[in-house]
Design a protein around this motif. Structure first.
Motif: not given
Length: 711
Positions: A362-378
């Motif tokens: 869900k988080a990755v999909a939300a970021f990608e929907g915002m145009g963010v393609n560099k994603i960090i999982a903490l």
């Protein structure tokens, strides 16, 4: 940037596979007597020579038209890819021994899955390598299709013939293209730097040095993210006294960008005040808290602090699923995850935990929907922790789109980043880079990643900086002073127990190497420690815990007769170990006991003290065949019964032993298979509680461990 490995995608390699001849930009000076400027591959040979990848032969020749051997090819490939060959595992080839000059190069290529054995389990380092074999290797390295690999070979000015042996010059041209591809992407990519710590567990005394390390790194990389992967709570007198408020003052001073919550952040949830200490910690934080799979809505204390949204403008002292931060003109997404084990190993109250895979997607999909393609999982899941629940390796394989995982929980010391580039069924995927910085503020992790235009990680470098090597920051030292003075005074506080006799922790001496020792014999101190472990474990699980084990090497000091202080308790168990539960077979338990008594009567740090069990061994027998009997106390009958090979038992021990420390490979196997759960309970606190619970403290042994050879 320190480079550990470069990534070569099909698109990247194909972009430079026009024709190698004449495009290297390197003057074809004659480094070798037998390579003239007119040689078709002279520029490629010169490029690799200047890069320090090839050196030729002692007579000054390169022998460009000779067939390249598989061993020579391995060394050249490793040089171009920039692979670190210092820490490699033994390659599974029958004909490759450490004495082989190409051992390290072959080992790292085999470790990474780039080369495989022939049917007879050999590598054949002196054999030539054909055009087809060369193409197959580069298919694996670059994740190329067969056609793309052929384009790479033919683009190097080579007339492809599958059965023809590859010459040394031809391989040089192929590798020159790869080198150029890596250099081209290094210039054009977007670079992101991260500093990270995890599992600091109240080690406030390390923070003045940590602050120095952070300042030095920030001076070089002012835009670097500073992240904490959870478990700031529990484990020291600093936490016991200040309940996280000392920690958060230093974290604020270091200007952390974000933190996720670990399982220990919920340790006080079972107290009369519930999660008040956690709420106070969050409110005091001058950075946002991130966790996407924890639902706080059932606990009124978190009202107004928690939202399950991803924010581009996160407020300090609030909890979010994730956040977007703009760094050097690019948006970076960060979201948090907390292990679902928390509900079983801490006091969560009405706080709920959701599936980490589903929430990550869900988080990755939300970021990608915002145009963010560099994603960090903490994350606070554990690098390779209980696979039946959650861990970082499974997260990387199951959730596409995560570029970086900054992890914690398993206290893993990843000296270099780990890359996961295949999914759960072994199919190639964009790289996910995993880092973790051990524990207790011992290290500051560093990571530098280069992304391509599509947001894929194509190059990285990282290391752990040892905090002990840094001088303490003067301002931070002054800030620590009042906290330290308070803690020092607490260590002198009596726990309410008076010993009539010493609780000894004997050790053998040079004059008496086989004397009674905490590392070769049952001791009263070991009995009390393990009794406390067993009692605490039985209170924290619905399982039937049949016995507890403590390695003798972890018992460091005696306690003299008189009033016992907190400081004395800590000196007995100073390593900050935690209590873990293992599900192991009777056969594994018996094998562990053989390791325990293997040196007796000589010392062994892995000698196991026991509670709830009786061990009989014979030191006159050869090592590995000494165990006479192993029994546990059946509570239903009140009698000791034999441990059976095929039965599974739940056993308590410390996390060090549960992970295979002191050579307990059978426990390491259980850990790898997800049969270990770390309860996170501090060993010295368990010991203290056990001492306080006793009406009579025995200073004699009870016959729990017996050597049949001693009459």
């Amino acid at each position: 940037m320190k480079k550990s490995r470069k990534f070569y995608t099909a698109a990247l390699l194909s972009s430079v596979t026009a024709v190698a001849v004449g495009v290297t930009g390197v003057s074809a000076a004659q480094s070798f007597s037998d390579v003239s400027e007119s040689h078709i591959h002279s520029e490629s040979i010169e490029l690799l020579t200047k890069a320090g990848i090839i050196k030729g032969f002692r007579d000054g020749t390169f022998k460009p038209d000779a067939s390249v051997t598989r061993g020579q090819a391995a060394k050249m490939i490793v040089g171009v890819l920039g692979l670190d060959t210092k820490d490699v595992t033994n390659p599974n080839f029958a004909d490759i021994k450490p004495s082989n000059q190409y051992y390290n190069a072959i080992a790292i290529l085999e470790n990474l899955g780039f080369v495989k054995a022939f049917e007879d389990n050999t590598f054949r380092p002196s054999a030539p390598i054909t055009h087809a074999e060369a193409a197959a290797i580069f298919t694996t390295i670059g994740e190329l299709t067969t056609d793309e690999a052929l384009a790479l070979v033919t683009g190097s000015g080579i007339e492809f013939n599958p059965t023809k042996n590859t010459t040394r010059a031809e391989l040089a041209s192929i590798l020159a293209l790869i080198l150029l591809a890596g250099e081209e992407e290094e210039v054009e990519g977007y670079e992101l730097s991260i500093l990270h710590v995890n599992d600091t567990h109240g080690r406030v005394e390390t923070f003045p040095q940590l602050i120095t390390a952070v300042k030095e790194q920030k001076a070089e990389k002012p835009d670097a993210l500073l992240l904490h992967a959870g478990d700031a709570f529990s484990g020291t007198l600093y936490f016991n006294e200040f309940l996280g408020q000392a920690d958060v003052q230093f974290l604020n001073a270091m200007e952390f960008d974000a933190m996720t919550l670990g399982n220990h952040e919920f340790d006080l949830g079972g107290s009369a005040e519930g999660h008040k200490a956690l709420v106070d910690f969050i409110k005091a934080a001058k950075f946002p808290i991130l966790t996407s799979n924890v639902n706080f809505s059932g606990d009124a204390k978190f009202t107004g602090l928690f939202t399950d949204l991803i924010s581009s403008e996160p407020e300090n002292g609030k909890i979010y699923s994730g956040m977007v931060k703009e760094i050097n003109g690019e948006k970076v997404g960060i979201f948090g995850l907390t292990t679902e084990e928390t509900k079983d190993i801490s006091f969560v109250g009405s706080v709920k935990f959701e599936n980490y895979i589903e929430e990550a997607k869900k988080a990755v999909a939300a970021f990608e929907g915002m145009g963010v393609n560099k994603i960090i999982a903490l994350t606070h899941l554990g690098y390779d922790d209980n696979s039946k629940v959650d861990n970082d390796l499974l997260l990387a394989k199951n959730v596409p789109g995560i570029d970086i995982i900054v992890g914690a929980h398993s206290h893993t010391q990843l000296d270099e980043p780990i890359v996961v580039d295949k999914n759960t069924v072994g199919e190639a995927k964009d790289a996910t880079i995993i880092v973790q910085a051990n524990e207790y503020g011992k290290y500051l992790g560093t990571l530098d990643v280069t992304f391509d235009e599509q947001g894929a990680a194509i190059e990285y470098g990282g290391e752990l900086l040892k905090i002990a090597d840094y001088v303490a920051d003067e301002t931070a030292t002054a800030m620590l002073k009042p906290y330290k003075e308070k803690v020092d005074s607490i260590s002198k506080i009596e726990i309410g127990v008076t010993l009539k006799e010493d609780l000894v922790s004997p050790r053998a001496t040079e004059a008496q190497p086989n004397a009674t020792s905490v590392r070769n014999s049952e001791t009263a101190l070991g009995n009390i420690i393990t009794d406390g472990m067993l009692a605490k474990a039985q209170n924290f699980t619905k399982k039937t815990v049949v016995m507890a084990l403590q390695n003798g090497g972890g018992i460091r000091e005696a306690i003299p007769a008189g009033k016992v202080t907190v400081g004395q308790v800590i000196t007995v168990l100073p390593y900050g170990n935690t209590l873990a539960l293992m599900d192991v077979t009777g056969a594994e338990l018996k094998a562990a006991m053989e390791v325990s008594v293997k040196n007796a009567p000589a010392e062994n740090g892995g000698f196991l003290h026991v509670s709830g069990a009786k061990v009989v061994y014979d030191s006159s027998k050869e090592s590995g065949k000494r165990l006479v009997s192993l029994q546990y106390l059946d509570k239903a009958t009140g009698k000791y019964v034999d441990v059976k090979d095929g039965e599974t038992y739940t056993v308590a021990t410390n996390a060090f032993t549960a992970k295979g420390g002191d050579g307990f490979s059978m426990f390491a196997k259980a850990y790898e298979e997800g049969r270990v759960t770390d309860l996170g309970l501090s060993d010295w606190e368990n010991f203290r509680d056990q001492l306080k619970s006793l009406t009579e403290i025995k200073t004699t042994t009870e016959g729990r461990i017996t050597d049949a050879a001693v009459k």
